[in-house]
Design a protein around this motif. Sequence first.
Motif, PDB file in Angstrom:
ATOM      1  N   MET A   1     -11.272   1.663   3.578  1.00 13.48           N
ATOM      2  CA  MET A   1      -9.904   1.339   4.392  1.00 13.48           C
ATOM      3  C   MET A   1      -9.140   2.339   3.741  1.00 13.48           C
ATOM      4  N   LEU A   2      -9.018   2.667   2.413  1.00 11.65           N
ATOM      5  CA  LEU A   2      -8.051   3.599   1.882  1.00 11.65           C
ATOM      6  C   LEU A   2      -7.973   4.742   2.184  1.00 11.65           C
ATOM      7  N   ARG A   3      -9.636   5.292   2.351  1.00 14.53           N
ATOM      8  CA  ARG A   3      -9.562   6.593   2.710  1.00 14.53           C
ATOM      9  C   ARG A   3      -9.119   6.906   4.472  1.00 14.53           C
ATOM     10  N   THR A   4      -9.601   5.912   5.079  1.00 13.38           N
ATOM     11  CA  THR A   4      -9.365   6.018   6.575  1.00 13.38           C
ATOM     12  C   THR A   4      -7.920   5.798   6.947  1.00 13.38           C
ATOM     13  N   CYS A   5      -7.231   4.844   6.284  1.00 12.51           N
ATOM     14  CA  CYS A   5      -5.905   4.455   6.684  1.00 12.51           C
ATOM     15  C   CYS A   5      -4.853   4.806   5.813  1.00 12.51           C
ATOM     16  N   HIS A   6      -5.313   5.128   4.574  1.00 14.68           N
ATOM     17  CA  HIS A   6      -4.189   5.553   3.748  1.00 14.68           C
ATOM     18  C   HIS A   6      -4.456   6.968   2.709  1.00 14.68           C
ATOM     19  N   PRO A   7      -4.732   8.001   3.440  1.00 12.82           N
ATOM     20  CA  PRO A   7      -5.285   9.027   2.729  1.00 12.82           C
ATOM     21  C   PRO A   7      -4.053   9.799   1.712  1.00 12.82           C
ATOM     22  N   GLN A   8      -2.959   8.915   1.874  1.00 11.22           N
ATOM     23  CA  GLN A   8      -1.824   9.653   0.871  1.00 11.22           C
ATOM     24  C   GLN A   8      -2.252   9.137  -0.543  1.00 11.22           C
ATOM     25  N   ILE A   9      -2.953   8.007  -0.852  1.00 11.00           N
ATOM     26  CA  ILE A   9      -3.577   7.666  -2.120  1.00 11.00           C
ATOM     27  C   ILE A   9      -4.612   8.456  -2.540  1.00 11.00           C
ATOM     28  N   GLN A  10      -4.561   8.865  -3.587  1.00 10.63           N
ATOM     29  CA  GLN A  10      -5.866   9.851  -3.913  1.00 10.63           C
ATOM     30  C   GLN A  10      -6.512   8.921  -5.000  1.00 10.63           C
ATOM     31  N   VAL A  11      -7.605   8.485  -4.341  1.00 10.29           N
ATOM     32  CA  VAL A  11      -8.709   7.810  -4.881  1.00 10.29           C
ATOM     33  C   VAL A  11      -9.692   8.594  -5.685  1.00 10.29           C
ATOM     34  N   GLU A  12      -9.778   8.337  -7.048  1.00  6.78           N
ATOM     35  CA  GLU A  12     -10.752   8.829  -7.793  1.00  6.78           C
ATOM     36  C   GLU A  12     -11.708   8.042  -8.630  1.00  6.78           C
ATOM     37  N   ASP A  13     -13.094   8.678  -8.443  1.00  5.98           N
ATOM     38  CA  ASP A  13     -14.038   7.801  -9.207  1.00  5.98           C
ATOM     39  C   ASP A  13     -13.613   7.711 -10.530  1.00  5.98           C
ATOM     40  N   THR A  14     -14.190   6.451 -11.411  1.00  3.51           N
ATOM     41  CA  THR A  14     -14.548   6.399 -12.764  1.00  3.51           C
ATOM     42  C   THR A  14     -16.031   6.452 -13.027  1.00  3.51           C
TER      43      THR A  14
ATOM     44  N   LEU B   1       0.949  -1.227  -0.012  1.00  2.00           N
ATOM     45  CA  LEU B   1      -0.008   0.064   0.091  1.00  2.00           C
ATOM     46  C   LEU B   1       0.846   1.354   0.035  1.00  2.00           C
ATOM     47  N   SER B   2       2.069   1.163   0.517  1.00  2.00           N
ATOM     48  CA  SER B   2       3.079   2.575   0.811  1.00  2.00           C
ATOM     49  C   SER B   2       3.386   2.640  -0.576  1.00  2.00           C
ATOM     50  N   ASP B   3       3.668   1.610  -1.375  1.00  2.00           N
ATOM     51  CA  ASP B   3       3.776   1.965  -2.980  1.00  2.00           C
ATOM     52  C   ASP B   3       2.896   2.867  -3.629  1.00  2.00           C
ATOM     53  N   LEU B   4       1.596   2.909  -3.440  1.00  3.27           N
ATOM     54  CA  LEU B   4       0.796   3.770  -3.999  1.00  3.27           C
ATOM     55  C   LEU B   4       0.558   5.170  -3.343  1.00  3.27           C
ATOM     56  N   TYR B   5       1.284   5.355  -2.320  1.00  2.00           N
ATOM     57  CA  TYR B   5       1.383   6.770  -1.772  1.00  2.00           C
ATOM     58  C   TYR B   5       1.642   7.683  -2.902  1.00  2.00           C
ATOM     59  N   GLY B   6       1.061   8.946  -3.063  1.00  2.00           N
ATOM     60  CA  GLY B   6       1.171   9.870  -4.007  1.00  2.00           C
ATOM     61  C   GLY B   6       0.585   9.725  -5.264  1.00  2.00           C
ATOM     62  N   GLU B   7       0.038   8.498  -5.450  1.00  2.00           N
ATOM     63  CA  GLU B   7      -0.461   8.206  -6.791  1.00  2.00           C
ATOM     64  C   GLU B   7      -1.967   8.542  -7.000  1.00  2.00           C
ATOM     65  N   ARG B   8      -2.435   8.549  -8.229  1.00  2.00           N
ATOM     66  CA  ARG B   8      -4.044   8.760  -8.543  1.00  2.00           C
ATOM     67  C   ARG B   8      -4.456   7.325  -8.689  1.00  2.00           C
ATOM     68  N   LEU B   9      -5.262   6.706  -8.053  1.00  2.00           N
ATOM     69  CA  LEU B   9      -5.775   5.660  -8.019  1.00  2.00           C
ATOM     70  C   LEU B   9      -7.579   5.758  -8.562  1.00  2.00           C
ATOM     71  N   LEU B  10      -7.620   5.279  -9.971  1.00  2.00           N
ATOM     72  CA  LEU B  10      -8.894   5.223 -10.322  1.00  2.00           C
ATOM     73  C   LEU B  10      -9.672   3.959  -9.880  1.00  2.00           C
TER      74      LEU B  10
END
Length: 307
Positions: free
Chosen positions: A214-227, A189-198
Amino acid sequence: MYSQQIKIFVQVAEKGSLSKAAKDLFVTPASVMKQMNALEDRLNLKLIKRTNQGIELTPAGTYLYKAAKDFIRQSEKAVEKAKAIQQQTVKTIRLGSSFLNPGNLLIDLWNQISPDPSEYRIKMIPYSDDRQKILSVVSSLGEEMDFMIGVFGSRQMLSLSNFFELGSFRISIAVPRNHRLASKEMLELSDLYGERLLAVKEGDAFYIDPLREMLRTCHPQIQVEDTDYFYDLETFNTCEVTGSLLLTLECWEKVHPSLVTIPVNWDYKAPYGLLYAKNPTPEAAAFLESLKKALALSQNPDSFSSH
């Protein structure tokens, strides 16, 4: 239903020449002569004789030729009749197949577990993965298609149809081939930090929403975007063009040649199985029962007899 030698004999009799018969049979004249000699020896009959013009049938050969022609004709009619009878007894199942959800998943499974795979003829019906039209495809199940097979965790889809789960696929990440993560065999999961995840839009896919939370709560460093609520080929194109990461499935690893699908060190999976109409046709319902019984037999042979 008749020997190859008889078939060759009839061809020789009709052509009046070993070489002409050989040409039609795509073999050598020597091979034809060898078969004729073997047939005569087996029957203890003289069937043909050579002349300057080719070959002639002996009286015994003439009788056998006429009888063989009639036998071959009757045999072919009998085979065609048998095929027609079989077609009447074989049940046809109409299986939807698309680029993201190919129907061969069910065909391969059925051929592996069914005691009699020929009991059903599975007819492939193509459909589009177009995100704008997929719900209308699902809602029409039972009309042109009996089943669709794939990952169908959409609440909208499940409200329009029934679902029979067959297994699950691991949720993975797709990355462009030129991305810094493309060479990794497993992602943390740390590999995804700073990345834009669709990812599939929140609120519809029951197997994705817990992962997103889980990503939103525990790993806010990952930018999750809706498709969108549903993927189609354009979703994968967007990932490749923008250099983004894409939440995907291991079964889609070959969907886009410019993307690499990599597993993630987590336990999230997506269920796959059969979608079918709320009120399936009798044939579809019977097939589903046969599939369930075949699955039970393959998983626990001792308990199958009690069902």
